[in-house]
Write a protein that holds these residues in place. Structure first.
Motif, PDB file in Angstrom:
ATOM      1  N   ALA A  10      -5.125   6.154  -2.337  1.00 32.49           N
ATOM      2  CA  ALA A  10      -6.437   6.791  -2.324  1.00 32.49           C
ATOM      3  C   ALA A  10      -7.530   5.755  -2.093  1.00 32.49           C
ATOM      4  N   GLY A  11      -8.433   6.062  -1.157  1.00 34.59           N
ATOM      5  CA  GLY A  11      -9.517   5.153  -0.826  1.00 34.59           C
ATOM      6  C   GLY A  11      -9.172   4.158   0.267  1.00 34.59           C
ATOM      7  N   ARG A  12      -7.957   4.241   0.794  1.00 40.67           N
ATOM      8  CA  ARG A  12      -7.531   3.298   1.837  1.00 40.67           C
ATOM      9  C   ARG A  12      -7.396   4.008   3.183  1.00 40.67           C
ATOM     10  N   LYS A  13      -7.597   3.260   4.257  1.00 40.88           N
ATOM     11  CA  LYS A  13      -7.432   3.806   5.592  1.00 40.88           C
ATOM     12  C   LYS A  13      -5.956   3.851   5.970  1.00 40.88           C
ATOM     13  N   VAL A  14      -5.601   4.875   6.737  1.00 38.97           N
ATOM     14  CA  VAL A  14      -4.231   4.996   7.234  1.00 38.97           C
ATOM     15  C   VAL A  14      -3.875   3.767   8.066  1.00 38.97           C
ATOM     16  N   LYS A  15      -4.850   3.252   8.797  1.00 41.08           N
ATOM     17  CA  LYS A  15      -4.621   2.064   9.633  1.00 41.08           C
ATOM     18  C   LYS A  15      -4.097   0.893   8.814  1.00 41.08           C
ATOM     19  N   ASP A  16      -4.737   0.627   7.672  1.00 40.02           N
ATOM     20  CA  ASP A  16      -4.340  -0.521   6.850  1.00 40.02           C
ATOM     21  C   ASP A  16      -2.958  -0.327   6.245  1.00 40.02           C
ATOM     22  N   ILE A  17      -2.657   0.899   5.817  1.00 39.21           N
ATOM     23  CA  ILE A  17      -1.338   1.184   5.251  1.00 39.21           C
ATOM     24  C   ILE A  17      -0.268   1.034   6.331  1.00 39.21           C
ATOM     25  N   ALA A  18      -0.571   1.515   7.540  1.00 39.68           N
ATOM     26  CA  ALA A  18       0.382   1.428   8.646  1.00 39.68           C
ATOM     27  C   ALA A  18       0.647  -0.020   9.040  1.00 39.68           C
ATOM     28  N   GLU A  19      -0.409  -0.836   9.037  1.00 40.50           N
ATOM     29  CA  GLU A  19      -0.224  -2.255   9.373  1.00 40.50           C
ATOM     30  C   GLU A  19       0.631  -2.956   8.329  1.00 40.50           C
ATOM     31  N   VAL A  49       2.765   7.439   9.470  1.00 37.93           N
ATOM     32  CA  VAL A  49       2.315   7.144   8.112  1.00 37.93           C
ATOM     33  C   VAL A  49       1.475   8.300   7.574  1.00 37.93           C
ATOM     34  N   PHE A  50       0.581   8.821   8.391  1.00 37.03           N
ATOM     35  CA  PHE A  50      -0.240   9.973   8.023  1.00 37.03           C
ATOM     36  C   PHE A  50       0.632  11.150   7.586  1.00 37.03           C
ATOM     37  N   LEU A  51       1.657  11.476   8.377  1.00 39.14           N
ATOM     38  CA  LEU A  51       2.522  12.605   8.045  1.00 39.14           C
ATOM     39  C   LEU A  51       3.360  12.335   6.803  1.00 39.14           C
ATOM     40  N   ASP A  52       3.875  11.124   6.662  1.00 39.98           N
ATOM     41  CA  ASP A  52       4.739  10.829   5.520  1.00 39.98           C
ATOM     42  C   ASP A  52       3.968  10.832   4.205  1.00 39.98           C
ATOM     43  N   ILE A  53       2.731  10.376   4.235  1.00 35.69           N
ATOM     44  CA  ILE A  53       1.894  10.445   3.027  1.00 35.69           C
ATOM     45  C   ILE A  53       1.691  11.911   2.638  1.00 35.69           C
TER      46      ILE A  53
END
Length: 410
Positions: free
Chosen positions: A308-317, A326-330
């Protein structure tokens, strides 16, 4: 109290936009309208069911229930979906109306206006679907049906109209808006326009939509956009699917039960097809398909703790994976209930001067709060307060007196 609007100086509210009213009503149509409103307007089904008995019939009967029960002034448009359901029953979502049915709808609208309805509204937006994911009633109406219903308003003094066209405008949108205004002999409001970006493409797109007014005025009609005086936080999820279902090829998925939907979303080939469909085109909706720019707003599972509070981009990297996966799996880890927020435009002086200019344009009127709707995705009920706080006080983009005039103008 009509909170939270009353806390922001609002003394009058208008309901029944986009074809969604809860009157007139039959015993059968109430059971349909409740889940439709829950799906389309983000109103909890439990609240809708508990709030009232849903036993009124006419518009006058519905309005009589407000006497002595509300703290501020209220008024309501008669919505196309309610009228169509009343006349056609379940077939309202299956076919165009017959000549006799259109005449019956017109008579019902006249009765509703005589009973206190302020006017008429409808929607043709692809994002408006009923509880099972199919398009709402008005989407099945012929052009003649829509125009004839609006023409009923020309028979009465002091009525108002609203129309939500397709999100991406075309020449047909221009013509429809103008024809609706001419039929009703009233200005027609459409919802909504805002400043989401200052880049050339979106600036040109705003001007193209505003030009619907120029086209209408040449024909003797009047078309006015509801302009947002602020940015806004928008929360989206794959559980309701609202807005996401406007992506090409996504609507069928949201007709599936959640467990079946989740199973499909785990299939690599299905994911590829969804991604391609969402990224096809260059309209407003397609800009939400910037998966790396989505921010995780709220999660519900241990698996997603810390996101929560994080961008999908950063999690994916971090994970070395594609942002879409990553968006779908979350979302899947949360049973599709994860809230995602598109990263909004930075609130700068330049942005607020652009918003002030948009509101000063004669083709707009400040508005579009959706104060009682979309409780799961937007927070625009305080638009008047934020208008004064940011456009006027913080950035000095408009004098206070002029801002008050805009907020209170008819």
């Amino acid at each position: 109290t009509l909170s939270p609007s009353c806390y922001h100086g609002v003394t009058t509210i208008i309901g029944g936009y986009c074809g969604f009213s809860v009157a007139p009503l039959t015993e059968e149509s109430g059971a349909y309208l409740m889940p439709m409103l829950a799906r389309d307007e983000g109103m909890p089904l439990e609240s809708l069911a508990a709030a009232t008995d849903w036993k009124w019939s006419s518009f006058a009967d519905y309005l009589s229930r407000f006497e002595g029960t509300v703290a501020i002034n209220t008024g309501y448009l008669a919505g196309h979906s309610a009228i169509r359901r009343y006349v056609m029953g379940p077939e309202a979502i299956e076919r165009e109306a017959s000549r006799d049915e259109i005449d019956e709808m017109k008579d019902l609208l006249r009765e509703s206006i005589r009973g206190g309805a302020l006017g008429f509204s409808t929607t043709l937006a692809a994002t408006h679907n009923e509880a099972d994911g199919n398009p709402v009633h008005s989407s099945h109406a012929s052009r003649d049906e829509i125009i004839e219903l609006y023409s009923v308003c020309s028979e009465f003094e002091g009525k108002t109209i609203e129309f939500l066209p397709s999100i991406d405008f075309s020449q047909d949108t221009y013509e429809m808006l103008a024809d609706v205004s001419l039929a009703a002999q009233r200005p027609v409001n459409w919802n909504a326009i805002g400043v989401g970006s200052l880049d050339k493409r979106e600036t040109e797109e705003r001007e193209y939509k505003l030009a619907a007014t120029d086209y209408a005025r040449e024909k003797g009609a009047e078309v006015i956009a509801l302009a947002l005086p602020m940015g806004g936080s928008v929360r989206l999820n794959l559980y309701s699917g609202f807005v996401f279902d406007a992506f090409k090829g996504w609507d069928d998925m949201f007709r599936l039960p959640v467990d079946q939907r989740m199973a499909r979303l785990r299939e690599p080939q299905f994911r590829t097809r969804l991604k391609q469909g969402a990224e096809e085109g260059d309209g407003v909706i397609q800009r939400l398909a910037r998966w790396d720019r989505l921010m995780v707003a709220e999660t519900f599972s241990d698996e997603n703790e810390g996101y929560a509070g994080r961008k999908v981009k950063d999690i994916a990297e971090e994970q070395g994976r594609d942002p879409f996966d990553v968006f779908l799996d979350i979302a899947l880890a949360d049973g599709l209930r994860t809230s995602f927020m598109p990263v909004m435009l930075e609130e700068t002086e330049e942005v607020y001067h652009a918003r002030a200019a948009l509101i000063e344009d004669s083709r707009t009127i400040v508005g579009a709060s959706d104060a009682g709707a979309h409780l799961d995705m937007i927070d625009s009920a305080m638009y008047a307060t934020r208008f004064l706080a940011n456009v006027v006080r913080k950035f000095g983009a408009m004098p206070l007196e002029r801002a008050i005039q805009h907020i209170t103008e008819a």
